[in-house]
Design a protein around this motif. Structure first.
Motif, PDB file in Angstrom:
ATOM      1  N   ILE A 181       0.843  -1.198   0.000  1.00 24.69           N
ATOM      2  CA  ILE A 181       0.000   0.000   0.000  1.00 24.69           C
ATOM      3  C   ILE A 181       0.874   1.243   0.000  1.00 24.69           C
ATOM      4  CG2 ILE A 181      -1.633   1.369   1.357  1.00 24.69           C
ATOM      5  CD1 ILE A 181      -2.933  -1.169   2.269  1.00 24.69           C
ATOM      6  N   ALA A 182       1.924   1.215   0.848  1.00 35.13           N
ATOM      7  CA  ALA A 182       2.804   2.374   0.927  1.00 35.13           C
ATOM      8  C   ALA A 182       3.475   2.625  -0.415  1.00 35.13           C
ATOM      9  CB  ALA A 182       3.850   2.145   2.011  1.00 35.13           C
ATOM     10  N   LEU A 183       3.892   1.543  -1.080  1.00 32.54           N
ATOM     11  CA  LEU A 183       4.554   1.711  -2.378  1.00 32.54           C
ATOM     12  C   LEU A 183       3.607   2.325  -3.392  1.00 32.54           C
ATOM     13  CD1 LEU A 183       6.650  -1.561  -2.734  1.00 32.54           C
ATOM     14  CD2 LEU A 183       7.469   0.762  -2.409  1.00 32.54           C
ATOM     15  N   ILE A 184       2.349   1.866  -3.372  1.00 39.75           N
ATOM     16  CA  ILE A 184       1.406   2.392  -4.356  1.00 39.75           C
ATOM     17  C   ILE A 184       1.025   3.822  -4.014  1.00 39.75           C
ATOM     18  CG2 ILE A 184      -0.876   2.084  -5.359  1.00 39.75           C
ATOM     19  CD1 ILE A 184      -0.472  -0.934  -4.661  1.00 39.75           C
ATOM     20  N   GLU A 185       0.732   4.053  -2.728  1.00 40.76           N
ATOM     21  CA  GLU A 185       0.300   5.393  -2.322  1.00 40.76           C
ATOM     22  C   GLU A 185       1.392   6.427  -2.543  1.00 40.76           C
ATOM     23  OE1 GLU A 185      -2.496   6.766  -0.255  1.00 40.76           O
ATOM     24  OE2 GLU A 185      -3.592   5.244  -1.370  1.00 40.76           O
ATOM     25  N   ASN A 186       2.644   6.004  -2.445  1.00 39.60           N
ATOM     26  CA  ASN A 186       3.726   6.950  -2.669  1.00 39.60           C
ATOM     27  C   ASN A 186       4.224   6.919  -4.093  1.00 39.60           C
ATOM     28  OD1 ASN A 186       4.175   8.296  -0.179  1.00 39.60           O
ATOM     29  ND2 ASN A 186       4.807   6.351   0.660  1.00 39.60           N
ATOM     30  N   THR A 201       4.750   8.036 -19.148  1.00 44.83           N
ATOM     31  CA  THR A 201       4.767   6.831 -18.331  1.00 44.83           C
ATOM     32  C   THR A 201       4.715   7.147 -16.843  1.00 44.83           C
ATOM     33  OG1 THR A 201       7.149   6.851 -18.270  1.00 44.83           O
ATOM     34  CG2 THR A 201       6.128   5.588 -20.025  1.00 44.83           C
ATOM     35  N   MET A 202       4.560   8.424 -16.501  1.00 49.93           N
ATOM     36  CA  MET A 202       4.559   8.767 -15.076  1.00 49.93           C
ATOM     37  C   MET A 202       3.156   8.696 -14.503  1.00 49.93           C
ATOM     38  SD  MET A 202       6.746  12.182 -14.967  1.00 49.93           S
ATOM     39  CE  MET A 202       8.243  12.457 -15.820  1.00 49.93           C
ATOM     40  N   VAL A 203       3.089   8.626 -13.190  1.00 44.98           N
ATOM     41  CA  VAL A 203       1.797   8.740 -12.535  1.00 44.98           C
ATOM     42  C   VAL A 203       1.802   9.964 -11.618  1.00 44.98           C
ATOM     43  CG1 VAL A 203       0.114   7.649 -11.059  1.00 44.98           C
ATOM     44  CG2 VAL A 203       1.407   6.272 -12.659  1.00 44.98           C
ATOM     45  N   HIS A 204       2.526   9.833 -10.519  1.00 42.42           N
ATOM     46  CA  HIS A 204       2.492  10.916  -9.538  1.00 42.42           C
ATOM     47  C   HIS A 204       3.313  12.112 -10.010  1.00 42.42           C
ATOM     48  CE1 HIS A 204       2.028  12.696  -5.601  1.00 42.42           C
ATOM     49  NE2 HIS A 204       3.323  12.920  -5.576  1.00 42.42           N
ATOM     50  N   GLU A 205       4.493  11.815 -10.547  1.00 40.39           N
ATOM     51  CA  GLU A 205       5.414  12.898 -10.906  1.00 40.39           C
ATOM     52  C   GLU A 205       4.806  13.815 -11.953  1.00 40.39           C
ATOM     53  OE1 GLU A 205       8.280  13.235  -9.198  1.00 40.39           O
ATOM     54  OE2 GLU A 205       7.402  11.577  -8.085  1.00 40.39           O
ATOM     55  N   VAL A 206       4.036  13.220 -12.851  1.00 43.62           N
ATOM     56  CA  VAL A 206       3.496  14.029 -13.936  1.00 43.62           C
ATOM     57  C   VAL A 206       2.393  14.956 -13.426  1.00 43.62           C
ATOM     58  CG1 VAL A 206       1.702  12.471 -14.758  1.00 43.62           C
ATOM     59  CG2 VAL A 206       2.890  13.909 -16.372  1.00 43.62           C
ATOM     60  N   MET A 207       1.782  14.552 -12.289  1.00 41.44           N
ATOM     61  CA  MET A 207       0.739  15.404 -11.717  1.00 41.44           C
ATOM     62  C   MET A 207       1.296  16.698 -11.157  1.00 41.44           C
ATOM     63  SD  MET A 207      -1.644  12.898  -9.591  1.00 41.44           S
ATOM     64  CE  MET A 207      -2.223  14.136  -8.504  1.00 41.44           C
ATOM     65  N   ILE A 219       5.031  19.035  -1.297  1.00 40.06           N
ATOM     66  CA  ILE A 219       4.585  17.757  -1.880  1.00 40.06           C
ATOM     67  C   ILE A 219       5.675  16.705  -1.725  1.00 40.06           C
ATOM     68  CG2 ILE A 219       3.910  16.625  -4.017  1.00 40.06           C
ATOM     69  CD1 ILE A 219       2.632  19.266  -4.865  1.00 40.06           C
ATOM     70  N   LEU A 220       6.911  17.091  -1.995  1.00 37.73           N
ATOM     71  CA  LEU A 220       8.001  16.109  -1.883  1.00 37.73           C
ATOM     72  C   LEU A 220       8.171  15.668  -0.432  1.00 37.73           C
ATOM     73  CD1 LEU A 220      10.755  17.458  -4.284  1.00 37.73           C
ATOM     74  CD2 LEU A 220       9.100  15.645  -4.651  1.00 37.73           C
ATOM     75  N   TYR A 221       8.065  16.631   0.481  1.00 38.14           N
ATOM     76  CA  TYR A 221       8.264  16.237   1.869  1.00 38.14           C
ATOM     77  C   TYR A 221       7.112  15.374   2.360  1.00 38.14           C
ATOM     78  CZ  TYR A 221       9.836  16.130   6.589  1.00 38.14           C
ATOM     79  OH  TYR A 221      10.264  15.663   7.785  1.00 38.14           O
ATOM     80  N   SER A 222       5.907  15.601   1.836  1.00 40.37           N
ATOM     81  CA  SER A 222       4.822  14.722   2.301  1.00 40.37           C
ATOM     82  C   SER A 222       5.030  13.288   1.847  1.00 40.37           C
ATOM     83  CB  SER A 222       3.449  15.240   1.896  1.00 40.37           C
ATOM     84  OG  SER A 222       3.492  15.974   0.743  1.00 40.37           O
ATOM     85  N   THR A 223       5.762  13.080   0.750  1.00 33.14           N
ATOM     86  CA  THR A 223       6.100  11.704   0.383  1.00 33.14           C
ATOM     87  C   THR A 223       6.944  11.061   1.478  1.00 33.14           C
ATOM     88  OG1 THR A 223       6.118  12.364  -1.915  1.00 33.14           O
ATOM     89  CG2 THR A 223       7.155  10.282  -1.396  1.00 33.14           C
ATOM     90  N   ASN A 224       7.949  11.802   1.953  1.00 32.62           N
ATOM     91  CA  ASN A 224       8.761  11.277   3.056  1.00 32.62           C
ATOM     92  C   ASN A 224       7.900  10.962   4.276  1.00 32.62           C
ATOM     93  OD1 ASN A 224      10.680  12.065   1.306  1.00 32.62           O
ATOM     94  ND2 ASN A 224      11.839  13.345   2.734  1.00 32.62           N
ATOM     95  N   LEU A 225       7.013  11.905   4.579  1.00 30.91           N
ATOM     96  CA  LEU A 225       6.163  11.723   5.761  1.00 30.91           C
ATOM     97  C   LEU A 225       5.283  10.495   5.607  1.00 30.91           C
ATOM     98  CD1 LEU A 225       4.974  15.326   6.630  1.00 30.91           C
ATOM     99  CD2 LEU A 225       6.417  13.843   8.005  1.00 30.91           C
ATOM    100  N   LYS A 226       4.733  10.327   4.392  1.00 40.83           N
ATOM    101  CA  LYS A 226       3.842   9.192   4.184  1.00 40.83           C
ATOM    102  C   LYS A 226       4.596   7.877   4.333  1.00 40.83           C
ATOM    103  CE  LYS A 226       0.222   9.600   0.934  1.00 40.83           C
ATOM    104  NZ  LYS A 226      -0.148   9.997  -0.446  1.00 40.83           N
TER     105      LYS A 226
END
Lengths: 303, 682
Positions: A181-186, A201-207, A219-226
């Motif tokens: 789940i963590a891998l997909i959510e992040n 071919t991107m998902v999150h990065e392209v957003m 946004i980048l730091y919330s990835t770390n937090l998640k």
């Protein structure tokens, strides 16, 4: 004392992506950046100016802040062993999931706000994948609620104990599901490759192509937090009550490090899936969590 | 007595006044009539929520017998939530209808149409008050019919358009199928118990076996499910909502379909059968309704049709609550019963709020842009920022996200479901887990749908040349929307107050004595939820403030959207609604029916081709279209009877009378023959 888990998660979030990057560089035989390089990048972003598209509206401006706040809010709910989170009540994991969903809603519409075809594409994928992940999380929590007889994070983890081999199995499976789940959510491998350079071919990065400066830093730091937040949830499966802090603390840190190394390893050795294989892969999670549920059901109703 | 008389007098008087007033005044007269009726009926409703009950009995002549007007807490709750939406509906509708007013003295037909519309609105409100209070089955059928007919007139306001009439007649027929089932149920009870009073239903249902009472319940359930829009009785909804004026769609989705929910709840109070079986039945049908509704909502491109399918989805969520409550009653578990019924009733209120807000906003967008096709919209947030924000609030609420009201009711239902998983036997656990799964999927899909709807309508660039006059609606049009939005946020932030108010109607189901502890436990949890919600809002504000402080001195530049270095992107390059949901559509392809017309590319330099895709309801095809085709084929055999000659028709009449007279005679003859044969046998 309930602030312990919050502080610990913030602390681990500081070096989480650093470990992931270090693992990857070791596996690929590179010298690689230091542990704190991701943090330095974010710090620089926080101080930078920003470029906003003329197409965007106030949605684009507020979305990163709300996204970040929603992740922090979710972290407030995570307990640490027998210490409850800052906010804890019956059914707090429902709030946990929905608070995260609120952040996701805003980040998706902020992508649509730019009027870019790439970002629309990313938003569409992100919305689909996150909706497919949700059932797995809820079934997982449902099974542990059934196993322990409680309906809040703190009580579930507080009364979780490894009495039999089956519950060991359940715990391990749950940890696996949470890692996925963590891998997909992040948006990490194998669903999405954060390091790809092709927008298609991107998902999150392209957003978040159009975000810059402070917003991008958030946004980048919330990835770390998640990551640290899911790591804390996984660690909670192994922080059984009765242990003193000098046991739980190393376990917590250890689990986080192992989790980070796993993420790094997965990213080093796996290729990204084809887009249309991703839903099947995510469905697998729901089936694993259903398996856990059936296991618990057998344990509770028949044994 | 005086209250009911007052409502009747106000209704009749305002109808007379309406006929005489000029076009400009009609809206105001309707507003005042609805306002006074709302105040009067609230005077009945509020005391019932506090615990007292209202009862009056009229003598309705030989046919009706005693007409009982009773209002309990359930009626009270529904009357209050209906009054609010009816009021915002007319506040908004009175402005919305300005577009259809004529210059004085011209086109009397249009003026009459306007009169009819507002009159139907007042009658509709009156009939709904009646439905909530009348407890005599014959009188109930009358007010129900009044409601159905006035809704029909409200829907077909633009009767000149073919699809409007078609949708209206579809609605009328399906409503009457519902009324047929209801009549069947009432006749059944009356023939056994000999009374039209609703209490007779209770006494009759208590005197028969659970299986029989289940069938009786089923009879009423189908009747009310058609009104509420449970799958597979939902097919009228997606036609009727888009063609009606926006305020009528909002009212229809907000309160008229809730009559079905009220009916089901009322019947659950009267028919106390095997609650466990009832619960499983309602839960199963509700999960299907919810998931099916939202799946079809996602692929719609007509904004009002999309919202109509979302009504079906939300009826599913309410149904899950009711089913959970029934299981709670069946298992004798007050916690489940409270969570289920309270969640269902709170969601009824919540849905009436955010759905009416969504429809009103959609109406404002329609009047500004003259299109409902979301593929042609885009970028409206810059021209209509207030409407966009209101739509966003409602969209977040309907997705069940905190800090808005949708989250609270879904949270109640979730906590009930999870608690139920812990404390119930195996079969219930399986049902409850499937419901959790269903609810999660509904939530996720709703999010996909509303990111699409909001993103495509309001964000990005215009996808199509819109009229240059698109601008924000005037304040009188926005005011009712702000009222609703305030209530949405209020329920989201301080839910404990509303749950306290709802414990009255819930106590009717769970019984008074256990009322002491369960709501208290819930209100404690909800206090924590409210704290968390406030924390979430504060946190967002703090981070927003931090961002402002830090970036105060930073250089902010405006530029065009990143397009891989391409500097002249057009609006056509944007992601469309269709492409946004394409991955999802591919995933659930077997459940859908997409009618696609496309001509093939021919030659080396092909001509422009045209491709059109229309989603269609697969279930509607299977249960309505195909049977209808065969029915038409069968009935078509008898078309020779309708030959247009009056002589033949008189003959048919004579034949009919002859048959009616001879049947009893024939029966007597048969009975006599039977006797004779028996005597010979002896």
């Amino acid at each position: 004392m309930s602030i312990v888990s919050f502080l610990l998660i913030i602390f681990t979030s500081l070096f989480f992506t650093g470990i992931v990057i270090r693992t990857k560089s070791i596996f690929s035989g590179r010298k690689g950046p230091g542990f704190f390089q991701p943090l330095k990048d974010i710090r620089r972003l926080f101080r930078k100016g920003a470029v906003y598209s003329k197409t965007t509206s106030f949605i684009f401006q507020i979305a990163p802040s709300i996204y970040f706040a929603s992740v922090l809010m979710a972290i407030f709910m995570v307990p640490f062993g027998n210490q409850p989170g800052i906010i804890s009540f019956q059914g707090d994991f429902i709030f946990f999931a929905y608070a995260l969903a609120l952040g996701k809603f805003f980040i998706i519409i902020s992508a649509l706000d730019t009027g870019s075809s790439f970002e629309g594409m990313g938003a569409s994928r992100e919305a689909l994948y996150s909706l497919l992940v949700e059932p797995a999380f809820f079934i997982l929590m449902g099974s542990f609620a059934l196993l322990t007889g409680h309906t809040s994070f703190y009580e579930i983890f507080g009364s979780l104990h490894f009495g039999s081999y089956i519950s060991y199995g359940e715990g391990t499976l749950a940890a696996i599901v949470l890692v996925f789940i963590a891998l997909i959510e992040n948006s990490r491998m194998p669903v999405d490759d954060p390091k790809t350079h092709l927008e298609l071919t991107m998902v999150h990065e392209v957003m978040i192509l159009d975000n810059s400066g402070f917003d991008l830093g958030l946004i980048l730091y919330s990835t770390n937090l998640k990551f640290a937040m899911y790591g804390a949830l996984i660690a909670n499966f192994f922080l059984t009550p009765g242990y003193e802090w000098y046991y739980s603390l190393p376990i917590f840190i250890g689990v986080q490090i192992v989790f980070a190394v796993i993420v790094g390893t997965v990213e080093s050795f796996m290729a990204r899936f084809r887009m249309n294989h991703n839903p099947q892969y995510i469905f697998m999670l729901t089936s694993i969590s259903l398996l856990i549920f059936i296991g618990v059901l057998i344990l509770k109703k028949f044994v | 007595m005086s209250l009911i008389l007052g409502i009747i007098v106000v209704t009749v008087f305002s109808l007379l006044l309406l006929a005489m007033a000029g076009d400009k005044q009609k809206g105001n007269i309707a507003l005042f009539a609805v306002l006074i009726n709302a105040v009067l009926s609230s005077c009945i409703a509020i005391p019932t929520l506090c615990g007292s009950s209202f009862e009056q009995i009229f003598y309705g002549g030989n046919v009706f017998g005693q007409i009982a007007i009773r209002a309990d807490a359930l009626s009270g709750w529904f009357i209050l939530l209906m009054n609010f939406t009816m009021l915002t509906g007319i506040l908004y509708g009175r402005r919305y209808m300005k577009h259809y007013e004529n210059p004085p003295g011209r086109n009397p037909e249009g003026s009459a149409n306007l009169t009819l519309h507002f009159a139907s609105y007042i009658i509709n409100h009156f009939a709904m008050i009646g439905i909530y209070c009348v407890q005599n089955s014959l009188a109930f059928l009358c007010v129900w019919e009044l409601m159905a007919l006035s809704s029909f007139i409200l829907i077909i306001f633009e009767y000149g358009k073919f699809e409007v009439l078609k949708a209206g007649i579809n609605f009328l027929i399906q409503s009457h199928i519902g009324i047929m089932f209801m009549t069947l149920g009432f006749i059944w009870v009356n023939s056994r118990a000999g009374s039209f009073d609703f209490n007779a239903i209770a006494t009759y249902a208590a005197s028969v076996s659970p299986a029989v009472s289940f069938i009786l319940f089923l009879c009423f359930f189908i009747a009310f499910a058609i009104k509420a829009g449970f799958v597979p009785f939902h097919t009228w909804l997606p036609y009727a909502h888009p063609v009606a004026p926006a305020h009528v769609s909002g009212v229809m989705s907000g309160v008229i379909i809730k009559l079905g929910i009220f009916g089901i709840l009322r019947m659950l109070l009267l028919i106390k059968g095997d609650f466990l079986a009832l619960g499983y039945f309602i839960l199963a049908i509700s999960v299907i309704t919810g998931v099916y509704g939202v799946i079809l909502a996602i692929i719609q491109h007509n904004i009002k049709k999309l919202l109509a399918y979302h009504s079906i989805e939300n009826i599913g969520i309410i149904g899950i609550g009711i089913g959970l409550g029934c299981i709670g009653l069946g298992l004798n578990n007050p916690y489940l019963a409270f969570a289920g019924f309270a969640g269902a009733m709170l969601h009824t209120l919540n849905h009436s709020l955010f759905k009416s807000l969504l429809f009103y906003s959609a109406g404002t967008v329609y009047q500004a842009t003259h299109t409902l096709d979301i593929e042609q919209l885009g970028g409206l947030i810059k021209k209509m920022p207030q409407t966009a924000t209101l739509f966003l609030i409602a969209a977040l609420a309907i997705c069940g996200l905190p800090p808005f009201n949708g989250f609270i009711s879904e949270f109640l239902i979730y906590s009930g479901l999870f608690k139920g998983i812990l404390e119930s036997p195996l079969i219930s656990t399986v049902f409850l887990v499937s419901s959790v799964l269903g609810l999660v999927i509904i939530g996720g899909l709703a999010m996909l749908c509303f990111t699409k709807a909001f993103g495509v309508i309001f964000l990005g660039n215009e996808r199509h040349q819109l009229p240059a006059t698109v601008h924000e609606a005037e304040f009188t049009k926005l005011f009712p929307k702000y009222l609703i939005a305030t209530l949405i946020i209020l329920i989201g932030i301080v839910p404990q107050i509303f749950v306290k108010a709802i414990s009255g109607p819930t106590a009717l189901f769970t019984g008074k004595n256990i009322l002491q502890q369960e709501p208290v436990a819930f209100i404690e949890t909800l206090q924590a939820v409210s704290l968390a919600v406030i924390a979430l809002i504060l946190l967002s504000l703090i981070i927003w403030w931090l961002r402002k402080m830090v970036t105060r001195s930073a250089v902010i530049v405006e530029s065009s959207t990143w397009g891989c270095g391409y500097a002249a992107p057009t609006a056509k390059l944007q992601y469309t609604a269709n492409s946004f949901v394409r991955p999802f559509r591919k995933l659930i392809h077997p459940l859908l029916m997409m009618n696609k017309t496309e001509n093939a590319l021919i030659g080396i330099f092909p001509n422009p081709v045209h491709s059109e895709t229309h989603p269609y309801d697969k279930l509607e095809r299977v249960i309505i279209d195909i049977p209808l085709k065969y029915l038409k084929g069968f009935i078509g055999q008898f078309r020779f009877l309708q030959n247009g000659n009056p002589q033949f028709y008189i003959l048919y009449g004579v034949v009919f009378i002859f048959i009616v007279i001879t049947i009893p005679l024939l029966m007597n003859a048969l009975a006599y023959l039977n006797e004779l044969i028996k005597q010979i046998g002896q």
